[in-house]
Scaffold this motif. Structure first.
Motif, short mmCIF file in Angstrom:
data_model
loop_
_atom_site.label_atom_id
_atom_site.label_comp_id
_atom_site.label_asym_id
_atom_site.label_seq_id
_atom_site.Cartn_x
_atom_site.Cartn_y
_atom_site.Cartn_z
N VAL A 68 0.84 -1.21 0.00
CA VAL A 68 0.00 0.00 0.00
C VAL A 68 0.86 1.25 0.00
CG1 VAL A 68 -1.66 1.35 1.36
CG2 VAL A 68 -1.97 -1.12 1.10
N ASN A 69 2.00 1.20 0.69
CA ASN A 69 2.85 2.38 0.85
C ASN A 69 4.10 2.35 -0.03
OD1 ASN A 69 1.54 3.95 3.14
ND2 ASN A 69 1.65 1.90 4.01
N ALA A 70 4.07 1.55 -1.09
CA ALA A 70 5.25 1.42 -1.94
C ALA A 70 5.52 2.67 -2.77
CB ALA A 70 5.10 0.22 -2.88
N SER A 71 4.51 3.51 -2.99
CA SER A 71 4.69 4.72 -3.79
C SER A 71 3.77 5.81 -3.29
CB SER A 71 4.39 4.43 -5.26
OG SER A 71 4.34 5.64 -6.01
N PRO A 72 4.25 7.06 -3.22
CA PRO A 72 3.37 8.17 -2.82
C PRO A 72 2.36 8.53 -3.90
CG PRO A 72 5.53 9.00 -3.47
CD PRO A 72 5.63 7.50 -3.46
N LEU A 73 2.50 7.98 -5.09
CA LEU A 73 1.60 8.30 -6.19
C LEU A 73 0.28 7.53 -6.13
CD1 LEU A 73 4.18 8.42 -9.13
CD2 LEU A 73 3.32 10.30 -7.72
N GLY A 74 0.21 6.55 -5.23
CA GLY A 74 -1.01 5.79 -5.11
C GLY A 74 -0.73 4.32 -4.91
N VAL A 75 -1.81 3.53 -4.86
CA VAL A 75 -1.68 2.09 -4.68
C VAL A 75 -1.94 1.40 -6.01
CG1 VAL A 75 -2.45 2.28 -2.29
CG2 VAL A 75 -4.11 1.76 -4.08
N PRO A 76 -1.48 0.16 -6.18
CA PRO A 76 -1.77 -0.55 -7.42
C PRO A 76 -3.29 -0.61 -7.66
CG PRO A 76 -0.14 -1.76 -6.14
CD PRO A 76 -0.65 -0.65 -5.26
N MET A 77 -3.69 -0.40 -8.90
CA MET A 77 -5.11 -0.38 -9.22
C MET A 77 -5.78 -1.70 -8.84
SD MET A 77 -7.41 1.72 -10.43
CE MET A 77 -6.66 2.90 -11.56
N PHE A 78 -5.02 -2.81 -8.88
CA PHE A 78 -5.66 -4.09 -8.58
C PHE A 78 -6.02 -4.24 -7.10
CE2 PHE A 78 -1.03 -5.37 -8.83
CZ PHE A 78 -0.83 -5.65 -7.48
N LEU A 79 -5.53 -3.33 -6.23
CA LEU A 79 -5.95 -3.35 -4.83
C LEU A 79 -7.29 -2.64 -4.63
CD1 LEU A 79 -2.70 -2.76 -2.76
CD2 LEU A 79 -3.89 -4.90 -3.23
N THR A 80 -7.79 -1.99 -5.66
CA THR A 80 -9.12 -1.36 -5.60
C THR A 80 -9.98 -2.03 -6.67
OG1 THR A 80 -8.43 0.39 -7.13
CG2 THR A 80 -8.19 0.82 -4.79
N PRO A 81 -10.43 -3.27 -6.42
CA PRO A 81 -11.13 -4.03 -7.45
C PRO A 81 -12.39 -3.36 -7.91
CG PRO A 81 -11.38 -5.07 -5.30
CD PRO A 81 -10.35 -3.98 -5.15
N ASP A 82 -12.75 -3.61 -9.15
CA ASP A 82 -13.97 -3.07 -9.73
C ASP A 82 -15.13 -3.91 -9.23
OD1 ASP A 82 -15.66 -1.57 -11.22
OD2 ASP A 82 -15.15 -2.45 -13.14
N ARG A 83 -15.75 -3.46 -8.16
CA ARG A 83 -16.76 -4.25 -7.49
C ARG A 83 -17.99 -4.42 -8.38
NH1 ARG A 83 -16.70 -1.25 -1.73
NH2 ARG A 83 -18.25 -0.03 -2.82
#
Length: 294
Positions: free
Chosen positions: A41-56
Protein backbone atom coordinates in the motif's frame (compact mmCIF):
# COMPACT_ATOMS: atom_id res chain seq x y z
CA UNK A 1 -8.59 -0.90 4.86
CA UNK A 2 -6.29 0.69 2.28
CA UNK A 3 -6.90 4.13 3.75
CA UNK A 4 -6.34 2.83 7.26
CA UNK A 5 -2.76 1.69 6.61
CA UNK A 6 -1.86 4.41 4.08
CA UNK A 7 1.07 6.49 5.30
CA UNK A 8 1.34 10.30 5.25
CA UNK A 9 2.80 10.24 1.72
CA UNK A 10 -0.71 9.51 0.41
CA UNK A 11 -2.47 12.86 0.06
CA UNK A 12 -6.00 11.44 0.33
CA UNK A 13 -5.38 10.04 3.85
CA UNK A 14 -2.65 12.36 5.12
CA UNK A 15 -4.78 14.56 7.39
CA UNK A 16 -7.48 12.07 8.34
CA UNK A 17 -8.29 12.38 12.05
CA UNK A 18 -10.29 9.15 11.93
CA UNK A 19 -7.39 7.29 10.35
CA UNK A 20 -4.84 8.62 12.85
CA UNK A 21 -7.01 7.74 15.87
CA UNK A 22 -7.74 4.27 14.54
CA UNK A 23 -4.08 3.59 13.72
CA UNK A 24 -2.90 4.66 17.16
CA UNK A 25 -5.43 2.26 18.70
CA UNK A 26 -4.64 -0.81 16.58
CA UNK A 27 -1.01 -0.52 15.45
CA UNK A 28 0.17 -2.61 18.39
CA UNK A 29 -2.10 -5.44 17.21
CA UNK A 30 -0.98 -5.52 13.55
CA UNK A 31 0.24 -9.10 12.94
CA UNK A 32 3.61 -9.70 11.30
CA UNK A 33 1.82 -11.54 8.50
CA UNK A 34 0.17 -8.24 7.45
CA UNK A 35 3.49 -6.46 6.86
CA UNK A 36 3.66 -7.28 3.14
CA UNK A 37 0.21 -5.76 2.55
CA UNK A 38 1.14 -2.57 4.42
CA UNK A 39 4.39 -2.37 2.41
CA UNK A 40 2.52 -2.72 -0.89
CA UNK A 41 0.00 0.00 0.00
CA UNK A 42 2.85 2.38 0.85
CA UNK A 43 5.25 1.42 -1.94
CA UNK A 44 4.69 4.72 -3.79
CA UNK A 45 3.37 8.17 -2.82
CA UNK A 46 1.60 8.30 -6.19
CA UNK A 47 -1.01 5.79 -5.11
CA UNK A 48 -1.68 2.09 -4.68
CA UNK A 49 -1.77 -0.55 -7.42
CA UNK A 50 -5.11 -0.38 -9.22
CA UNK A 51 -5.66 -4.09 -8.58
CA UNK A 52 -5.95 -3.35 -4.83
CA UNK A 53 -9.12 -1.36 -5.60
CA UNK A 54 -11.13 -4.03 -7.45
CA UNK A 55 -13.97 -3.07 -9.73
CA UNK A 56 -16.76 -4.25 -7.49
CA UNK A 57 -19.75 -5.92 -9.11
CA UNK A 58 -22.25 -4.89 -6.46
CA UNK A 59 -22.80 -2.66 -3.46
CA UNK A 60 -22.89 -5.70 -1.17
CA UNK A 61 -19.46 -7.01 -2.15
CA UNK A 62 -17.59 -8.23 0.94
CA UNK A 63 -13.89 -8.16 1.71
CA UNK A 64 -13.89 -11.85 0.81
CA UNK A 65 -15.36 -11.04 -2.62
CA UNK A 66 -12.72 -8.39 -3.21
CA UNK A 67 -9.84 -10.63 -2.18
CA UNK A 68 -11.19 -13.43 -4.39
CA UNK A 69 -11.21 -10.94 -7.28
CA UNK A 70 -7.59 -10.10 -6.49
CA UNK A 71 -6.61 -13.77 -6.67
CA UNK A 72 -8.26 -14.05 -10.08
CA UNK A 73 -6.12 -11.31 -11.67
CA UNK A 74 -4.45 -12.17 -14.98
CA UNK A 75 -0.66 -12.26 -15.01
CA UNK A 76 -0.42 -9.43 -17.55
CA UNK A 77 -2.31 -7.01 -15.32
CA UNK A 78 0.01 -7.58 -12.38
CA UNK A 79 3.12 -7.06 -14.51
CA UNK A 80 1.67 -3.93 -16.10
CA UNK A 81 0.98 -2.38 -12.70
CA UNK A 82 4.49 -3.15 -11.47
CA UNK A 83 6.13 -1.35 -14.41
CA UNK A 84 5.03 1.99 -12.96
CA UNK A 85 7.33 1.62 -9.96
CA UNK A 86 10.54 2.08 -11.92
CA UNK A 87 13.82 0.47 -10.89
CA UNK A 88 16.63 1.12 -8.46
CA UNK A 89 18.16 -0.05 -5.19
CA UNK A 90 15.34 1.41 -3.08
CA UNK A 91 12.59 -0.52 -4.82
CA UNK A 92 10.35 -2.08 -2.13
CA UNK A 93 10.90 -5.81 -1.83
CA UNK A 94 7.24 -6.64 -2.41
CA UNK A 95 7.33 -4.85 -5.79
CA UNK A 96 10.38 -6.82 -6.90
CA UNK A 97 8.70 -10.06 -5.82
CA UNK A 98 5.50 -9.25 -7.71
CA UNK A 99 7.57 -8.46 -10.80
CA UNK A 100 9.45 -11.73 -10.58
CA UNK A 101 6.64 -14.05 -9.50
CA UNK A 102 3.52 -12.24 -10.72
CA UNK A 103 0.25 -13.83 -9.63
CA UNK A 104 2.09 -16.44 -7.54
CA UNK A 105 2.58 -13.71 -4.93
CA UNK A 106 -1.11 -12.75 -4.76
CA UNK A 107 -2.07 -15.41 -2.22
CA UNK A 108 0.51 -13.96 0.14
CA UNK A 109 -1.00 -10.49 -0.34
CA UNK A 110 -4.57 -11.65 0.28
CA UNK A 111 -3.57 -13.67 3.34
CA UNK A 112 -1.85 -10.56 4.71
CA UNK A 113 -4.97 -8.46 4.09
CA UNK A 114 -7.15 -11.05 5.86
CA UNK A 115 -4.80 -11.10 8.85
CA UNK A 116 -4.93 -7.31 9.09
CA UNK A 117 -8.73 -7.26 8.83
CA UNK A 118 -9.25 -9.94 11.48
CA UNK A 119 -6.84 -8.39 13.98
CA UNK A 120 -7.56 -4.69 13.53
CA UNK A 121 -10.88 -4.05 11.80
CA UNK A 122 -13.30 -6.97 12.14
CA UNK A 123 -14.61 -6.02 15.58
CA UNK A 124 -15.54 -2.51 14.42
CA UNK A 125 -16.72 -3.54 10.95
CA UNK A 126 -20.49 -3.83 11.66
CA UNK A 127 -20.56 -0.29 13.08
CA UNK A 128 -18.45 1.02 10.19
CA UNK A 129 -20.79 -0.58 7.64
CA UNK A 130 -23.83 0.99 9.30
CA UNK A 131 -22.14 4.40 9.24
CA UNK A 132 -21.20 4.05 5.55
CA UNK A 133 -24.71 2.92 4.55
CA UNK A 134 -26.22 5.86 6.43
CA UNK A 135 -23.86 8.24 4.61
CA UNK A 136 -24.83 6.84 1.19
CA UNK A 137 -28.54 7.05 2.03
CA UNK A 138 -28.15 10.68 3.04
CA UNK A 139 -26.27 11.51 -0.18
CA UNK A 140 -28.96 9.74 -2.23
CA UNK A 141 -31.67 11.84 -0.59
CA UNK A 142 -29.63 14.97 -1.31
CA UNK A 143 -29.44 14.02 -5.01
CA UNK A 144 -33.22 13.55 -5.13
CA UNK A 145 -33.87 16.85 -3.38
CA UNK A 146 -31.20 19.19 -4.77
CA UNK A 147 -29.61 17.41 -7.73
CA UNK A 148 -26.32 15.64 -8.32
CA UNK A 149 -24.26 18.80 -8.78
CA UNK A 150 -25.32 20.25 -5.44
CA UNK A 151 -24.64 16.98 -3.64
CA UNK A 152 -21.15 16.72 -5.13
CA UNK A 153 -20.42 20.28 -4.06
CA UNK A 154 -21.16 19.17 -0.49
CA UNK A 155 -18.41 16.56 -0.78
CA UNK A 156 -15.90 19.18 -1.94
CA UNK A 157 -16.48 22.74 -3.19
CA UNK A 158 -14.14 22.18 -6.16
CA UNK A 159 -15.85 18.99 -7.29
CA UNK A 160 -18.24 19.70 -10.16
CA UNK A 161 -20.61 17.84 -12.43
CA UNK A 162 -21.33 19.03 -15.95
CA UNK A 163 -24.50 18.20 -17.83
CA UNK A 164 -22.56 16.54 -20.63
CA UNK A 165 -21.44 13.86 -18.15
CA UNK A 166 -18.05 15.28 -17.17
CA UNK A 167 -16.84 14.94 -13.58
CA UNK A 168 -14.13 17.48 -12.75
CA UNK A 169 -11.91 17.98 -9.72
CA UNK A 170 -9.04 20.51 -9.88
CA UNK A 171 -7.42 19.56 -6.57
CA UNK A 172 -4.11 20.96 -5.28
CA UNK A 173 -2.22 17.63 -5.43
CA UNK A 174 -4.45 15.47 -7.61
CA UNK A 175 -6.80 16.48 -10.38
CA UNK A 176 -9.03 14.82 -12.90
CA UNK A 177 -11.61 15.53 -15.55
CA UNK A 178 -13.43 12.35 -16.43
CA UNK A 179 -16.14 11.64 -18.95
CA UNK A 180 -18.48 9.10 -17.39
CA UNK A 181 -19.89 8.16 -20.76
CA UNK A 182 -23.37 7.61 -19.38
CA UNK A 183 -22.17 4.94 -16.93
CA UNK A 184 -23.31 6.70 -13.76
CA UNK A 185 -21.22 7.28 -10.64
CA UNK A 186 -20.92 5.02 -7.58
CA UNK A 187 -20.35 6.81 -4.27
CA UNK A 188 -17.97 5.06 -1.87
CA UNK A 189 -17.54 6.84 1.49
CA UNK A 190 -14.39 5.91 3.40
CA UNK A 191 -13.92 6.74 7.06
CA UNK A 192 -10.11 6.83 6.74
CA UNK A 193 -9.81 9.36 3.91
CA UNK A 194 -9.25 13.09 4.25
CA UNK A 195 -9.58 13.90 0.54
CA UNK A 196 -11.12 12.69 -2.69
CA UNK A 197 -9.80 9.94 -4.89
CA UNK A 198 -11.24 7.94 -7.77
CA UNK A 199 -10.09 4.59 -9.25
CA UNK A 200 -11.07 5.65 -12.76
CA UNK A 201 -10.43 3.74 -15.95
CA UNK A 202 -11.97 3.12 -19.34
CA UNK A 203 -12.89 -0.46 -18.45
CA UNK A 204 -14.00 0.13 -14.86
CA UNK A 205 -17.25 1.26 -13.31
CA UNK A 206 -17.01 4.90 -12.27
CA UNK A 207 -16.54 5.37 -8.52
CA UNK A 208 -15.76 8.34 -6.29
CA UNK A 209 -14.15 7.74 -2.90
CA UNK A 210 -14.66 10.52 -0.37
CA UNK A 211 -14.25 11.08 3.39
CA UNK A 212 -17.07 9.55 5.39
CA UNK A 213 -18.41 11.03 8.55
CA UNK A 214 -17.01 10.54 12.03
CA UNK A 215 -15.80 7.03 12.83
CA UNK A 216 -18.59 5.37 14.85
CA UNK A 217 -16.07 4.24 17.46
CA UNK A 218 -15.51 7.91 18.31
CA UNK A 219 -19.15 8.57 19.13
CA UNK A 220 -20.54 8.22 22.60
CA UNK A 221 -20.73 4.45 22.99
CA UNK A 222 -23.20 3.56 25.71
CA UNK A 223 -22.45 -0.15 25.44
CA UNK A 224 -18.72 0.42 25.96
CA UNK A 225 -19.48 2.50 29.04
CA UNK A 226 -21.72 -0.28 30.33
CA UNK A 227 -19.51 -3.35 29.84
CA UNK A 228 -16.15 -1.85 28.90
CA UNK A 229 -14.49 -1.16 25.55
CA UNK A 230 -12.61 -4.48 25.42
CA UNK A 231 -15.71 -6.59 26.05
CA UNK A 232 -17.68 -4.52 23.56
CA UNK A 233 -15.05 -5.31 20.92
CA UNK A 234 -15.28 -8.99 21.88
CA UNK A 235 -19.07 -8.96 21.55
CA UNK A 236 -18.83 -7.29 18.13
CA UNK A 237 -16.24 -9.82 17.00
CA UNK A 238 -18.51 -12.72 17.99
CA UNK A 239 -21.35 -10.99 16.12
CA UNK A 240 -19.34 -11.57 12.92
CA UNK A 241 -20.01 -15.31 13.30
CA UNK A 242 -19.56 -18.16 15.76
CA UNK A 243 -15.91 -18.52 16.71
CA UNK A 244 -13.58 -20.44 18.98
CA UNK A 245 -11.67 -18.80 21.80
CA UNK A 246 -8.52 -18.93 19.69
CA UNK A 247 -10.25 -17.22 16.78
CA UNK A 248 -11.65 -14.57 19.12
CA UNK A 249 -8.16 -13.94 20.52
CA UNK A 250 -6.74 -13.58 17.01
CA UNK A 251 -9.51 -11.18 15.98
CA UNK A 252 -8.96 -8.99 19.04
CA UNK A 253 -5.17 -9.22 19.02
CA UNK A 254 -5.07 -10.49 22.62
CA UNK A 255 -3.95 -13.68 24.36
CA UNK A 256 -6.23 -16.72 24.54
CA UNK A 257 -6.67 -16.40 28.36
CA UNK A 258 -7.76 -12.77 27.92
CA UNK A 259 -10.23 -13.71 25.18
CA UNK A 260 -11.54 -16.54 27.38
CA UNK A 261 -12.06 -14.09 30.26
CA UNK A 262 -14.04 -11.72 28.00
CA UNK A 263 -16.17 -14.62 26.77
CA UNK A 264 -16.87 -15.77 30.32
CA UNK A 265 -18.18 -12.36 31.36
CA UNK A 266 -20.32 -12.06 28.21
CA UNK A 267 -21.70 -15.57 28.71
CA UNK A 268 -22.51 -14.89 32.38
CA UNK A 269 -24.38 -11.76 31.27
CA UNK A 270 -26.41 -13.78 28.74
CA UNK A 271 -24.98 -11.96 25.71
CA UNK A 272 -23.38 -15.08 24.21
CA UNK A 273 -23.68 -18.84 24.48
CA UNK A 274 -20.76 -21.27 24.47
CA UNK A 275 -21.02 -24.76 23.02
CA UNK A 276 -18.34 -27.41 23.36
CA UNK A 277 -17.47 -29.40 20.23
CA UNK A 278 -14.85 -31.99 20.96
CA UNK A 279 -11.79 -30.21 22.28
CA UNK A 280 -13.02 -26.78 21.16
CA UNK A 281 -15.66 -24.37 22.39
CA UNK A 282 -17.57 -22.08 20.06
CA UNK A 283 -19.10 -18.78 21.09
CA UNK A 284 -22.29 -17.45 19.49
CA UNK A 285 -24.39 -14.34 19.95
CA UNK A 286 -27.72 -14.60 21.78
CA UNK A 287 -30.85 -12.53 21.18
CA UNK A 288 -29.78 -10.32 24.10
CA UNK A 289 -26.36 -9.86 22.54
CA UNK A 290 -27.93 -8.76 19.25
CA UNK A 291 -30.18 -6.32 21.10
CA UNK A 292 -27.19 -4.85 22.94
CA UNK A 293 -25.44 -4.19 19.65
CA UNK A 294 -28.55 -2.54 18.24
Amino acid sequence: MLGGVAGPQHHCARDSVNRDRWWRRVKGHVPQQAAVFVELVNASPLGVPMFLTPDRTGARATIGDELDALLALPEAEVHQEMQGYGTGPHLPRVIAELRDDGTRQLRRITDAAWALFRSCLAADWPDIQRALRADIEQRSRAVAETGLGAMLAQLHPDLSWHDEGLLRYPGPEWQFAYDLGGRGLELRPNLFLSGLTAPLGDHRSSALLYPGREHPARRADGLARLIGAARTRALRAIAQGACTTGQLAESLGVSAPTASAHATVLRDAGAITTERRGREVRHSLTALGRDLLG
